[in-house]
Structures are given as C-alpha cells and as structure tokens.
Scaffold this motif. Structure first.
Motif, PDB file in Angstrom:
ATOM      1  N   SER A  79       0.827  -1.207   0.000  1.00 26.95           N
ATOM      2  CA  SER A  79       0.000   0.000   0.000  1.00 26.95           C
ATOM      3  C   SER A  79       0.861   1.256   0.000  1.00 26.95           C
ATOM      4  O   SER A  79       0.599   2.198  -0.758  1.00 26.95           O
ATOM      5  N   PHE A  80       1.900   1.279   0.828  1.00 29.22           N
ATOM      6  CA  PHE A  80       2.741   2.475   0.944  1.00 29.22           C
ATOM      7  C   PHE A  80       3.539   2.726  -0.331  1.00 29.22           C
ATOM      8  O   PHE A  80       3.630   3.856  -0.814  1.00 29.22           O
ATOM      9  N   LEU A  81       4.121   1.655  -0.893  1.00 25.46           N
ATOM     10  CA  LEU A  81       4.952   1.794  -2.088  1.00 25.46           C
ATOM     11  C   LEU A  81       4.148   1.699  -3.382  1.00 25.46           C
ATOM     12  O   LEU A  81       4.717   1.884  -4.464  1.00 25.46           O
ATOM     13  N   ASN A  82       2.849   1.372  -3.257  1.00 25.88           N
ATOM     14  CA  ASN A  82       1.990   1.231  -4.450  1.00 25.88           C
ATOM     15  C   ASN A  82       2.645   0.266  -5.444  1.00 25.88           C
ATOM     16  O   ASN A  82       2.830   0.583  -6.622  1.00 25.88           O
ATOM     17  N   THR A  83       2.983  -0.920  -4.943  1.00 23.49           N
ATOM     18  CA  THR A  83       3.711  -1.891  -5.766  1.00 23.49           C
ATOM     19  C   THR A  83       2.889  -2.363  -6.960  1.00 23.49           C
ATOM     20  O   THR A  83       3.457  -2.769  -7.980  1.00 23.49           O
ATOM     21  N   TYR A 126      12.686   6.412   2.982  1.00 18.41           N
ATOM     22  CA  TYR A 126      12.413   6.245   4.410  1.00 18.41           C
ATOM     23  C   TYR A 126      11.967   4.815   4.692  1.00 18.41           C
ATOM     24  O   TYR A 126      12.301   4.250   5.740  1.00 18.41           O
ATOM     25  N   TYR A 127      11.204   4.257   3.770  1.00 16.29           N
ATOM     26  CA  TYR A 127      10.800   2.855   3.930  1.00 16.29           C
ATOM     27  C   TYR A 127      12.030   1.954   3.978  1.00 16.29           C
ATOM     28  O   TYR A 127      12.149   1.087   4.859  1.00 16.29           O
ATOM     29  N   LEU A 128      12.939   2.129   3.037  1.00 16.52           N
ATOM     30  CA  LEU A 128      14.158   1.312   3.004  1.00 16.52           C
ATOM     31  C   LEU A 128      14.970   1.493   4.279  1.00 16.52           C
ATOM     32  O   LEU A 128      15.492   0.524   4.848  1.00 16.52           O
ATOM     33  N   MET A 129      15.083   2.720   4.732  1.00 19.03           N
ATOM     34  CA  MET A 129      15.852   2.982   5.944  1.00 19.03           C
ATOM     35  C   MET A 129      15.227   2.282   7.152  1.00 19.03           C
ATOM     36  O   MET A 129      15.923   1.624   7.943  1.00 19.03           O
ATOM     37  N   GLY A 130      13.902   2.409   7.297  1.00 13.61           N
ATOM     38  CA  GLY A 130      13.225   1.823   8.450  1.00 13.61           C
ATOM     39  C   GLY A 130      13.327   0.314   8.487  1.00 13.61           C
ATOM     40  O   GLY A 130      13.714  -0.274   9.508  1.00 13.61           O
ATOM     41  N   PHE A 131      13.006  -0.350   7.380  1.00  9.54           N
ATOM     42  CA  PHE A 131      13.030  -1.807   7.378  1.00  9.54           C
ATOM     43  C   PHE A 131      14.455  -2.354   7.412  1.00  9.54           C
ATOM     44  O   PHE A 131      14.689  -3.449   7.946  1.00  9.54           O
ATOM     45  N   THR A 132      15.419  -1.614   6.878  1.00 10.22           N
ATOM     46  CA  THR A 132      16.810  -2.061   6.976  1.00 10.22           C
ATOM     47  C   THR A 132      17.264  -2.052   8.425  1.00 10.22           C
ATOM     48  O   THR A 132      17.907  -3.008   8.896  1.00 10.22           O
ATOM     49  N   ILE A 133      16.918  -0.998   9.165  1.00 12.63           N
ATOM     50  CA  ILE A 133      17.291  -0.933  10.583  1.00 12.63           C
ATOM     51  C   ILE A 133      16.637  -2.068  11.359  1.00 12.63           C
ATOM     52  O   ILE A 133      17.272  -2.722  12.195  1.00 12.63           O
ATOM     53  N   LEU A 134      15.349  -2.327  11.090  1.00 12.36           N
ATOM     54  CA  LEU A 134      14.669  -3.419  11.796  1.00 12.36           C
ATOM     55  C   LEU A 134      15.321  -4.762  11.496  1.00 12.36           C
ATOM     56  O   LEU A 134      15.598  -5.547  12.416  1.00 12.36           O
ATOM     57  N   LEU A 135      15.563  -5.042  10.221  1.00 13.48           N
ATOM     58  CA  LEU A 135      16.102  -6.343   9.854  1.00 13.48           C
ATOM     59  C   LEU A 135      17.533  -6.516  10.354  1.00 13.48           C
ATOM     60  O   LEU A 135      17.938  -7.633  10.704  1.00 13.48           O
ATOM     61  N   ILE A 149      10.669   5.979  12.054  1.00 17.40           N
ATOM     62  CA  ILE A 149      10.990   6.346  10.676  1.00 17.40           C
ATOM     63  C   ILE A 149       9.791   6.136   9.764  1.00 17.40           C
ATOM     64  O   ILE A 149       9.487   6.981   8.910  1.00 17.40           O
ATOM     65  N   LEU A 150       9.072   5.012   9.939  1.00 23.00           N
ATOM     66  CA  LEU A 150       7.908   4.759   9.088  1.00 23.00           C
ATOM     67  C   LEU A 150       6.782   5.752   9.364  1.00 23.00           C
ATOM     68  O   LEU A 150       6.052   6.140   8.451  1.00 23.00           O
ATOM     69  N   SER A 151       6.639   6.154  10.613  1.00 23.69           N
ATOM     70  CA  SER A 151       5.637   7.171  10.924  1.00 23.69           C
ATOM     71  C   SER A 151       5.989   8.492  10.240  1.00 23.69           C
ATOM     72  O   SER A 151       5.120   9.172   9.682  1.00 23.69           O
ATOM     73  N   PHE A 152       7.279   8.821  10.246  1.00 17.12           N
ATOM     74  CA  PHE A 152       7.727  10.014   9.529  1.00 17.12           C
ATOM     75  C   PHE A 152       7.507   9.840   8.023  1.00 17.12           C
ATOM     76  O   PHE A 152       7.135  10.797   7.322  1.00 17.12           O
TER      77      PHE A 152
END
Length: 606
Positions: A258-262, A327-336, A370-373
């Motif tokens: 939904s966020f990235l409209n894949t 920002y999506y890439l940054m957030g999920f990279t930090i989590l993973l 980050i995802l909220s931002f």
C-alpha cells in the motif's frame, strides 16, 4: 586406578558453587554439566542414576539454537548464609523449566524439591509472579545441594543462569523495566496517533501500519515475558512468537504494497509477496497443529524472504521517483539488522550483552519512528500533488468556461445570421408576395401563379426552420434512433461534395440512454466537422461495432493529419469531445494513418 577414579569423578560432578556472605549474585557460567535427552523420555531418577551421561559445557551460556530435545543441567550449590536464594533463568520464552533440588538432611534420607515454570504453563502457576523465570532454591545452610534443571523449548534453547537474591533481581531489573516502558509507551503513542489519522483520512496504509507495529510489539513482549503476563495469562497455548510474528509479517507486506503502491510501480515483484503470505499461513497452521518448533524454523525463512522482498521493492520504487521509499528502506533495513543481530546472539555467534539482547527492540522502535515520519512525508507529497492537480483542473475549467462562452456567442451569431440571411429574407419575400396578391386581386390570370409562388416560398421557409432546428438538436434522433441519425448525418456530409465517406455501422439503438446517444452523435459530428474544416481529406471511413460490452468507433481519413501538440492540447472541439467521453466513461486514441491522415479510435463501455 585411584587416579583414574579421580578423573572420572571430576567429569561426572560439576564444581560446587559456594554462596557466601556479602554476595547477592553468582553467574553459573561453565559450572554446570549438561545431558541431552533427544527422546524426551528421561525422568529425574534416570538422570540421577546415570551421572556419567553428563558432559561439561564449553560455552559461558548453554546455547544450541532451535532444538526439539530436552536438556538436563546439573549443578551443585552450598549456601553459607541464611538468606533465601533463587535460580534466575534469563530466558522467559522457554517452554518448560523444571527444577529438582536434591538434598540429604541425613545420610540415609534424601529429599527432592520440585518447582515448575515455563511459557507453556499458566502465568498464575508460577512460584514467583513476574515476567521472568525465577525459581526458589530452598537451600539448607551448609548443606551441599545438587540441582537438576530440565529445559525444553519450542524455539531457541538458550539457558543463561544466575543465582541471586530476590532483592538483587528486582534492583537490577529497574533499568530493563524503564527501557520496556519507554518502548511500549512509544509504540502505543504511534498507534494512537496513526489510528486517528486513519479515521480522519481513511487511508488504509495507516491502518496496516498500526496493525504491523502492534504485532511487532506483541512479538517482543513474548520474548520479554510480558505477553504471557498481561495478554494470555490463562491461555498459554497462544504464547508463542509464531503467531505474533506471522501476523506482523502479513501486515508488513500489506503496508509495503500500500505504501509503495507496488501494484503500479512493480506489479511483477508484488507477486513475490504471495510467497510471504503462504509462508506465514503455513507457520500458523503448523503451530496450531502442534509443530511449533518447525513453524519457528519456517519463521526464520520468512525473515529472509521479507528481507529480499522489502529491499527489492523499495529500491525499484525509489528508482522510479517515489521519494518516500527511501524512508521505507531505511526503516526496514534498521529493523532487519536488529533482528539479524538478535538472531546471531541466539545462535551464540555474537556475545550476549545489553545491545545484542535489545537489538530487536531498538531496531523496531527506530523503524516505527521512521515509518511514521515516512507516512507523514507521503501525506505531504500527496497533498502537494493534489494541490497541483486542483490548480491544473481549475485552470482547465476556467479555459473551458471561456471557450464555452465564446462558443455560445459564436453559435448565437451563427443562428442570428441564419435567421436574418435565410429565414428573414424568405419571410420578407413572403410578405412581398402577399402584398402583390392583394394588389393583383383584379387580375385572375396572375392570382393562381402568385399563390403557387407563395406556397413554394412558405415551404422553403419551413425547410430553413427545420435545418436550423436540426443543427441545434436533431429531433429525428429520438424518432429514428442513434444508428439512423448517424446515417443521416453522414449523408449530409457526403452531399457537401467535399469528401467521400465509407460507412460500416452496426445497429446499437437502445444500448445507451437518450442523453448518452446525443453525446455519441455530437462526438461523431464534431469529428467530421474537423475533417471537413482542417483535414483537407478527400476520403474518410467510419466503422462502429459493439462487442465485449464496448462500443468501438473508428474514424479514419487521408488528410494532412494532426500535429502532436494539437493531439495533447486541442481546440474547443477536441476539449468538448473529451468532456463528453468523460461523461460516457470512454477513452479516445488518436494515431497517424498510413500513408497520410488520422485514425481516431473511441471506446465507450456499455
């Protein structure tokens, strides 16, 4: 022989841990022996009678990864103080932790104290009601006790042990409690905020985000022991990371798409997400059927799949110009990365400390922020795009209104000119003819001729009125239908002598409403007006067919064609065609004809 017996004795008995005055905590470390029961069949009597089966451990903390076996740990303790001691197992996610304390009050009497705890038992059955695994030892002062610990897990077998007083455990848990309170407070604040945003704008991305970070927080609460304590204290069957982790991945996938409209930016990659859905559903099914450990191993595979999917989609969407994807890439990279460090610690590939123990929690907190931002940034991006679109629509509407007013004035001038030049002159001639008849009443030989001339003039005037009315609104459209009306229109075009028209029109009467039939008539009329005025064509073709719930109109000519700029912008006539097609939910395609001319294809859904 005595020397050999001494070596054997050292191999089958762990060193004695002496609990002295002035100390409140002892790390067990390597002062323990271990026995693996791969059949899960041994009882306390069996392990007591086979001391030679135990082996010393080579790690500061026993860590063998995911394993279905039961592990028996053996240690010896002697207390030199009167204070109460507790065995603290710093792994609240272990399924089963059974403590057997063997003491000898006298040389001929043995006592075995039993305490049971674990994540698979109801919370209120614990001997100490806290989220951690704490077992009272009930030691007798100056007596050496042999401790057996039976441990099983549906996930990782990692058994960090310490012997402490209850005061020491509580005092040293304050920092962890503050950290947990800050983390869960942050997650709760983000959930509430984004939930209100979702209620306000009804954007599903925010709802997916709320559920995603909610289940991630529940997954962490399972690892820390809070899930059993506060969420399912009477239903320990649900106390496992397989459920919360799988649901977190499902909503992470929904949020990603939904966020990235894949579906728009990378529809092929979106299909890869089905593997993650299948994996998560398989984990839940395996867990419900009792195969929790197998589901846990599959959970690790899901982590790898999502790592690949999130990075690929994020990178592809970012390359196509969607800036919030960074920002999506940054957030999920930090989590993973946090999950990876935490898993490496669980596999004894990294040392156990505050950072590796809290890496998952730290990563998820940073990712949630980050995802909220990123969501706020995306909302601002959409707001700016909406403002630009509204400004363009307003400018186009203003231009259309100006052209519409100009067209209305031109039409009024044309109608006025026709009334004055044709109908006005005809009526003037009729008036003159009537005056002549009155003047020549005494001349019978002229009377009949004057009446015939008057009749012809009146007939011509009536025809002129009909022609003007037809141009304003073709009345026979309602009488004869759209198909015959188009034939009549094209016959008028042919009668001009300027162009030859080849027609192939299927009957499509009563397939559209009367107002929509009028729109179709005006579209075809405008297309042929453009051909007559601008195309410099000598021949044209029109084909109208109805198939697949669609009316298809194809008009081709051999004229000079249309310039690309005119295709995009167009004059008032083209704007009118597009406006009518918007009403009809139709679409138009304008292409060059071979060797010259233009092909217009119009499709209108039924």
């Amino acid at each position: 022989m005595l020397s050999s017996l001494a070596v054997m004795g050292q191999a089958t008995e762990p060193p004695v841990i002496q609990l002295d005055y002035g100390h409140s905590n002892y790390i067990v470390g390597r002062n323990v022996l271990v026995l693996e029961d791969s059949a899960n069949a041994l009882r306390i009597d069996d392990v007591e009678n086979t001391p030679e089966a135990f082996r010393p451990i080579t790690q500061p903390t026993l860590n063998v990864g995911p394993r279905a076996s039961t592990f028996w740990l053996k240690l010896r303790i002697v207390s030199k103080t009167q204070q109460e001691w507790f065995l603290h197992v710093r792994a609240p996610f272990l399924k089963q932790v059974d403590l057997f304390t063997v003491t000898w009050p006298s040389y001929d009497r043995k006592e075995v104290g039993i305490a049971e705890v674990g994540s698979a038992l109801p919370y209120h059955d614990r001997p100490v009601l806290v989220n951690q695994t704490i077992l009272p030892l009930h030691l007798v002062t100056q007596d050496t006790a042999t401790i057996y610990l039976r441990v099983r897990s549906n996930s990782i077998i990692r058994i960090p042990l310490e012997i402490s007083t209850l005061q020491h455990i509580y005092e040293n848990s304050q920092e962890n409690d503050i950290a947990h309170g800050f983390y869960f407070g942050l997650i709760a604040a983000l959930i509430i905020y984004n939930l209100f945003v979702f209620i306000s704008i009804r954007e599903r991305t925010y709802l997916y985000y709320v559920f995603y970070i909610f289940f991630v927080a529940l997954n962490i609460s399972y690892i820390k022991g809070h899930f059993l304590q506060f969420i399912v204290p009477h239903f320990p069957q649900a106390n496992h990371s397989n459920y919360t982790g799988s649901l977190a991945f499902i909503f992470a996938l929904l949020f990603t798409n939904s966020f990235l409209n894949t579906g728009y930016y990378c529809p092929r990659l979106k299909k890869l997400g089905l593997l993650i859905i299948v994996s998560c559903v398989s984990i839940i099914v395996l867990s419900l059927s009792g195969h929790l450990l197998l589901g846990f191993k599959l959970n690790w595979v899901t982590v790898g799949l999502f790592l690949i999917y999130s990075n690929l989609t994020g990178y592809v969407v970012l390359r196509q110009g969607f800036k919030p994807a960074r920002y999506y890439l940054m957030g999920f990279t930090i989590l993973l990365v946090g999950i990876f460090i935490f898993m490496m610690k669980d596999m004894a590939m990294l040392p156990e400390n505050w950072f590796t123990e809290g890496a998952y929690q730290i990563g998820s907190a940073l990712e949630a922020i980050i995802l909220s931002f990123a969501l706020a940034n995306k909302l601002n991006t959409y707001k700016r795009e909406k403002e630009v679109t509204q400004a363009e629509a307003l400018a186009q509407a203003t231009l259309f209104s100006q052209q519409l007013i100009g067209s209305q004035e031109s039409e009024r001038k044309r109608v006025a000119a026709e009334l004055h030049d044709s109908l006005g002159q005809s009526l003037g001639m009729v008036k003159n003819k009537v005056l002549m008849i009155k003047r020549d009443t005494g001349k019978p030989e002229l009377h009949d001729k004057q009446l015939r001339d008057l009749e012809e003039m009146v007939t011509e005037a009536i025809q002129e009125v009909r022609n003007i009315s037809y141009n304003l609104r073709p009345l026979h459209l309602e009488l004869l239908g759209i198909t015959q009306s188009l034939h009549s229109l094209l016959e008028d075009v042919i009668e001009t002598g300027l162009i030859e028209v080849e027609t192939d029109i299927q009957n499509f009467d009563n397939l559209l409403s009367k107002s929509n039939e009028m729109n179709v008539f005006r579209i075809v009329q405008e297309c042929f007006n453009n051909i007559l005025k601008h195309a410099q064509a000598t021949a044209a073709q029109i084909r109208i067919s109805t198939e697949n719930a669609m009316i298809t109109i194809r008009i081709a000519d051999n004229g000079v064609g249309i310039a690309p700029a005119a295709m995009e912008k167009g004059g008032f006539g083209m704007i009118g065609i597009r406006e009518r097609l918007n009403i009809l939910n139709g679409r138009i395609e304008i292409l060059g004809n071979n060797p010259s001319g233009t092909i217009i294809t119009i499709q209108i859904p039924l």
